[in-house]
Design a protein around this motif. Sequence first.
Motif, PDB file in Angstrom:
ATOM      1  N   ALA A  10       0.817  -1.218   0.000  1.00 49.78           N
ATOM      2  CA  ALA A  10       0.000   0.000   0.000  1.00 49.78           C
ATOM      3  C   ALA A  10       0.850   1.267   0.000  1.00 49.78           C
ATOM      4  O   ALA A  10       0.481   2.263   0.614  1.00 49.78           O
ATOM      5  CB  ALA A  10      -0.947  -0.005   1.208  1.00 49.78           C
ATOM      6  N   ASN A  11       1.982   1.213  -0.674  1.00 51.83           N
ATOM      7  CA  ASN A  11       2.829   2.398  -0.813  1.00 51.83           C
ATOM      8  C   ASN A  11       2.621   3.046  -2.172  1.00 51.83           C
ATOM      9  O   ASN A  11       2.193   2.396  -3.130  1.00 51.83           O
ATOM     10  CB  ASN A  11       4.306   2.028  -0.654  1.00 51.83           C
ATOM     11  CG  ASN A  11       4.673   1.782   0.797  1.00 51.83           C
ATOM     12  OD1 ASN A  11       4.028   2.291   1.708  1.00 51.83           O
ATOM     13  ND2 ASN A  11       5.708   0.986   1.004  1.00 51.83           N
ATOM     14  N   PRO A  41       2.022  19.035  -0.770  1.00 46.96           N
ATOM     15  CA  PRO A  41       0.707  19.638  -1.069  1.00 46.96           C
ATOM     16  C   PRO A  41      -0.288  18.556  -1.484  1.00 46.96           C
ATOM     17  O   PRO A  41       0.086  17.493  -1.980  1.00 46.96           O
ATOM     18  CB  PRO A  41       1.021  20.596  -2.215  1.00 46.96           C
ATOM     19  CG  PRO A  41       2.271  20.073  -2.829  1.00 46.96           C
ATOM     20  CD  PRO A  41       3.062  19.459  -1.718  1.00 46.96           C
ATOM     21  N   TYR A  42      -1.561  18.865  -1.299  1.00 45.93           N
ATOM     22  CA  TYR A  42      -2.601  17.879  -1.576  1.00 45.93           C
ATOM     23  C   TYR A  42      -2.630  17.475  -3.046  1.00 45.93           C
ATOM     24  O   TYR A  42      -2.924  16.317  -3.370  1.00 45.93           O
ATOM     25  CB  TYR A  42      -3.960  18.427  -1.144  1.00 45.93           C
ATOM     26  CG  TYR A  42      -4.135  18.488   0.355  1.00 45.93           C
ATOM     27  CD1 TYR A  42      -4.162  17.328   1.121  1.00 45.93           C
ATOM     28  CD2 TYR A  42      -4.265  19.714   1.014  1.00 45.93           C
ATOM     29  CE1 TYR A  42      -4.315  17.374   2.498  1.00 45.93           C
ATOM     30  CE2 TYR A  42      -4.418  19.779   2.383  1.00 45.93           C
ATOM     31  CZ  TYR A  42      -4.445  18.608   3.126  1.00 45.93           C
ATOM     32  OH  TYR A  42      -4.596  18.648   4.484  1.00 45.93           O
ATOM     33  N   TRP A  43      -2.336  18.415  -3.939  1.00 49.02           N
ATOM     34  CA  TRP A  43      -2.370  18.066  -5.355  1.00 49.02           C
ATOM     35  C   TRP A  43      -1.295  17.039  -5.710  1.00 49.02           C
ATOM     36  O   TRP A  43      -1.523  16.150  -6.552  1.00 49.02           O
ATOM     37  CB  TRP A  43      -2.234  19.318  -6.223  1.00 49.02           C
ATOM     38  CG  TRP A  43      -0.892  20.011  -6.115  1.00 49.02           C
ATOM     39  CD1 TRP A  43      -0.554  21.033  -5.303  1.00 49.02           C
ATOM     40  CD2 TRP A  43       0.289  19.693  -6.876  1.00 49.02           C
ATOM     41  NE1 TRP A  43       0.751  21.398  -5.480  1.00 49.02           N
ATOM     42  CE2 TRP A  43       1.299  20.591  -6.454  1.00 49.02           C
ATOM     43  CE3 TRP A  43       0.583  18.762  -7.875  1.00 49.02           C
ATOM     44  CZ2 TRP A  43       2.584  20.565  -6.977  1.00 49.02           C
ATOM     45  CZ3 TRP A  43       1.865  18.740  -8.402  1.00 49.02           C
ATOM     46  CH2 TRP A  43       2.842  19.631  -7.953  1.00 49.02           C
ATOM     47  N   LEU A  44      -0.126  17.153  -5.054  1.00 51.75           N
ATOM     48  CA  LEU A  44       0.936  16.182  -5.309  1.00 51.75           C
ATOM     49  C   LEU A  44       0.565  14.807  -4.758  1.00 51.75           C
ATOM     50  O   LEU A  44       0.795  13.777  -5.406  1.00 51.75           O
ATOM     51  CB  LEU A  44       2.247  16.660  -4.684  1.00 51.75           C
ATOM     52  CG  LEU A  44       3.447  15.721  -4.841  1.00 51.75           C
ATOM     53  CD1 LEU A  44       3.743  15.458  -6.313  1.00 51.75           C
ATOM     54  CD2 LEU A  44       4.683  16.297  -4.145  1.00 51.75           C
ATOM     55  N   ILE A  45      -0.019  14.781  -3.567  1.00 50.44           N
ATOM     56  CA  ILE A  45      -0.451  13.511  -2.989  1.00 50.44           C
ATOM     57  C   ILE A  45      -1.513  12.868  -3.871  1.00 50.44           C
ATOM     58  O   ILE A  45      -1.495  11.648  -4.119  1.00 50.44           O
ATOM     59  CB  ILE A  45      -0.989  13.729  -1.561  1.00 50.44           C
ATOM     60  CG1 ILE A  45       0.127  14.247  -0.644  1.00 50.44           C
ATOM     61  CG2 ILE A  45      -1.585  12.438  -1.006  1.00 50.44           C
ATOM     62  CD1 ILE A  45      -0.344  14.588   0.761  1.00 50.44           C
ATOM     63  N   GLY A  46      -2.450  13.693  -4.375  1.00 49.08           N
ATOM     64  CA  GLY A  46      -3.494  13.168  -5.252  1.00 49.08           C
ATOM     65  C   GLY A  46      -2.939  12.587  -6.535  1.00 49.08           C
ATOM     66  O   GLY A  46      -3.340  11.496  -6.967  1.00 49.08           O
ATOM     67  N   LEU A  47      -2.004  13.315  -7.177  1.00 47.90           N
ATOM     68  CA  LEU A  47      -1.387  12.796  -8.397  1.00 47.90           C
ATOM     69  C   LEU A  47      -0.586  11.517  -8.130  1.00 47.90           C
ATOM     70  O   LEU A  47      -0.605  10.573  -8.933  1.00 47.90           O
ATOM     71  CB  LEU A  47      -0.478  13.857  -9.011  1.00 47.90           C
ATOM     72  CG  LEU A  47      -1.139  15.005  -9.772  1.00 47.90           C
ATOM     73  CD1 LEU A  47      -0.105  15.998 -10.262  1.00 47.90           C
ATOM     74  CD2 LEU A  47      -1.968  14.475 -10.943  1.00 47.90           C
ATOM     75  N   ASP A  48       0.109  11.510  -7.011  1.00 47.84           N
ATOM     76  CA  ASP A  48       0.886  10.334  -6.636  1.00 47.84           C
ATOM     77  C   ASP A  48      -0.010   9.106  -6.520  1.00 47.84           C
ATOM     78  O   ASP A  48       0.304   8.022  -7.035  1.00 47.84           O
ATOM     79  CB  ASP A  48       1.617  10.607  -5.323  1.00 47.84           C
ATOM     80  CG  ASP A  48       2.547   9.472  -4.926  1.00 47.84           C
ATOM     81  OD1 ASP A  48       2.989   8.724  -5.824  1.00 47.84           O
ATOM     82  OD2 ASP A  48       2.837   9.344  -3.719  1.00 47.84           O
ATOM     83  N   MET A  49      -1.147   9.266  -5.858  1.00 52.36           N
ATOM     84  CA  MET A  49      -2.079   8.150  -5.693  1.00 52.36           C
ATOM     85  C   MET A  49      -2.712   7.764  -7.028  1.00 52.36           C
ATOM     86  O   MET A  49      -2.914   6.568  -7.310  1.00 52.36           O
ATOM     87  CB  MET A  49      -3.150   8.518  -4.663  1.00 52.36           C
ATOM     88  CG  MET A  49      -2.599   8.757  -3.268  1.00 52.36           C
ATOM     89  SD  MET A  49      -3.857   9.266  -2.084  1.00 52.36           S
ATOM     90  CE  MET A  49      -4.865   7.794  -1.998  1.00 52.36           C
ATOM     91  N   LEU A  50      -3.029   8.747  -7.864  1.00 59.00           N
ATOM     92  CA  LEU A  50      -3.623   8.460  -9.168  1.00 59.00           C
ATOM     93  C   LEU A  50      -2.694   7.621 -10.030  1.00 59.00           C
ATOM     94  O   LEU A  50      -3.101   6.590 -10.593  1.00 59.00           O
ATOM     95  CB  LEU A  50      -3.967   9.770  -9.877  1.00 59.00           C
ATOM     96  CG  LEU A  50      -4.469   9.643 -11.319  1.00 59.00           C
ATOM     97  CD1 LEU A  50      -5.810   8.921 -11.368  1.00 59.00           C
ATOM     98  CD2 LEU A  50      -4.564  11.019 -11.983  1.00 59.00           C
ATOM     99  N   PRO A  70       1.185  -4.804  -8.251  1.00 52.58           N
ATOM    100  CA  PRO A  70       0.603  -3.480  -8.451  1.00 52.58           C
ATOM    101  C   PRO A  70      -0.906  -3.580  -8.731  1.00 52.58           C
ATOM    102  O   PRO A  70      -1.324  -4.433  -9.502  1.00 52.58           O
ATOM    103  CB  PRO A  70       1.351  -2.946  -9.674  1.00 52.58           C
ATOM    104  CG  PRO A  70       2.658  -3.655  -9.645  1.00 52.58           C
ATOM    105  CD  PRO A  70       2.346  -5.030  -9.118  1.00 52.58           C
ATOM    106  N   PRO A  71      -1.728  -2.764  -8.065  1.00 50.39           N
ATOM    107  CA  PRO A  71      -1.368  -1.585  -7.260  1.00 50.39           C
ATOM    108  C   PRO A  71      -1.203  -1.836  -5.768  1.00 50.39           C
ATOM    109  O   PRO A  71      -0.994  -0.886  -5.020  1.00 50.39           O
ATOM    110  CB  PRO A  71      -2.563  -0.668  -7.508  1.00 50.39           C
ATOM    111  CG  PRO A  71      -3.723  -1.614  -7.628  1.00 50.39           C
ATOM    112  CD  PRO A  71      -3.179  -2.821  -8.336  1.00 50.39           C
TER     113      PRO A  71
END
Length: 490
Positions: free
Chosen positions: A213-214, A236-245, A382-383
């Motif tokens: 789950a990384n 920032p939240y946008w980076l975390i969101g893109l990372d998860m996407l 993955p994922p």
Amino acid sequence: MGIDDEDSVPLRETAKIEEEQTHEFFVEETEESWKSWIYQFLQDWVYTNVIGFLVVSYWRGTWVLLDIWTCDQPSNASLLAGDSFCFAAVESELDVRFQSAWQTYMMGLILLIVGFAMMWRGWWKSVTVPLRKSILRTLIVYILGFATVNIWHGIWYLLDRWFLSDVGPVTNFWWSTGLGALVCYCLCSGASLLAPPAIFLLDGPEKYPPPLANTIVISYRSIALPAGKAKNDEDPYWLIGLDMLFSFIVLPWGVVAFWRGFWYLMDEYLWGFTDSVEDVRMSILWSYLVGLGFLFLGSEDVVMHIPTETPSRPTLGKIMNFMAGRFRTLILAVGVVNFWRAVWLLWDEYLGQTSAWSAGLSHAIGVICLLFFGCLSCITAPPSTLGVDAIAHPECADEPLFFDVPIPAEALYMLGIGRRPLTISENANTGTNLEEIASDVIQRISLRTAFLRQNAAELEPNDRTCSTCASSLSKRHLLKRQKNQFFRNR
């Protein structure tokens, strides 16, 4: 002859005897070392094959069950009839297959969210009863593994329906392989193409679970940065969101595209899509031999002999090391896909075809035996888990539950998901000499009994000196870790 000369005769004879004894000792030690090395080598590769077989068995059983449940696939489906893999070659069933793909993909995403929530919230940490904690961790791993199979099942069949449907089959397969690998490498996650028996995730003994789950960013930082610097609390939240996407949605499509394309290429070149049973069965043998050969070429037994340092030109050395690591990933990927194809078709051809009982047996054997060997986490891909392409920082956090091919036999612990390691702090409390322990480890004297003890010592997840999982390794594997950067360049 003088007195000194007379006295020197027995001295020379004594020195000669000591020299002969020393020579005999080193000859015996060398012979014993070679015998030990060969034994360890064979033992490691046997376990590597066994665990790889069990992981593929789990995936094959689960996949066939999904085909039966969502496609109503017959129990005697086969490659020659074209009705296996959810009626892969039956045009009248294309809509059924398409509907099955969406069902399993959405179910996989739902289960993935459930498993991630359990992991990220650390539900097992508040459980004080060891047995209950072990059961909860087993349940989490099982959910993540089952979610992964569902997601792969859905993506694979959706790609069959959508991906370059207007070109020839072989061209389609090559494009799928190439674009899949390109997506993974562009996301610095080429290592995500790999699966057992190329890489292994162990269940324990360890307080913290293996890298499940990384995200891509967190995984990359954990390798490329010093220990304790991989947290994303200030991102920032946008980076975390893109990372998860990219980690949980985009990357799996790239990985499955590679596997799908290369698997079909092996069908084309090793089987040829003929109507001969013998051709199918011979392709199984060739897949296994090719897979084992490429796995060996990319294994630590070979890679540890490749020079990775250029003191005079360190920058060039890092670039060459990085490129060699990516090439190694491709070699291992070729080996893994062939190994999986051989084991998968072995079940389909010789062990019950695609019947429900064969699929259930394959699934159950994989889960039970992997749990017993202490590597149930190997069913994830993955994922649920991922690998990144990075050169390890000298002070990066250790990963005691991650291993490359071949798996060290001494690193496996029965029911490892319920065990806890002996820590250095405990050794200090008991007055044990760490140098004596290290010496015993190198000689493979049983330190395993220490790992079988339940203890309440706290471990820091990013402290390389705290975990002693590496102390169970033989001298052969310790030298690999110490002398070659490929161990962490994954």
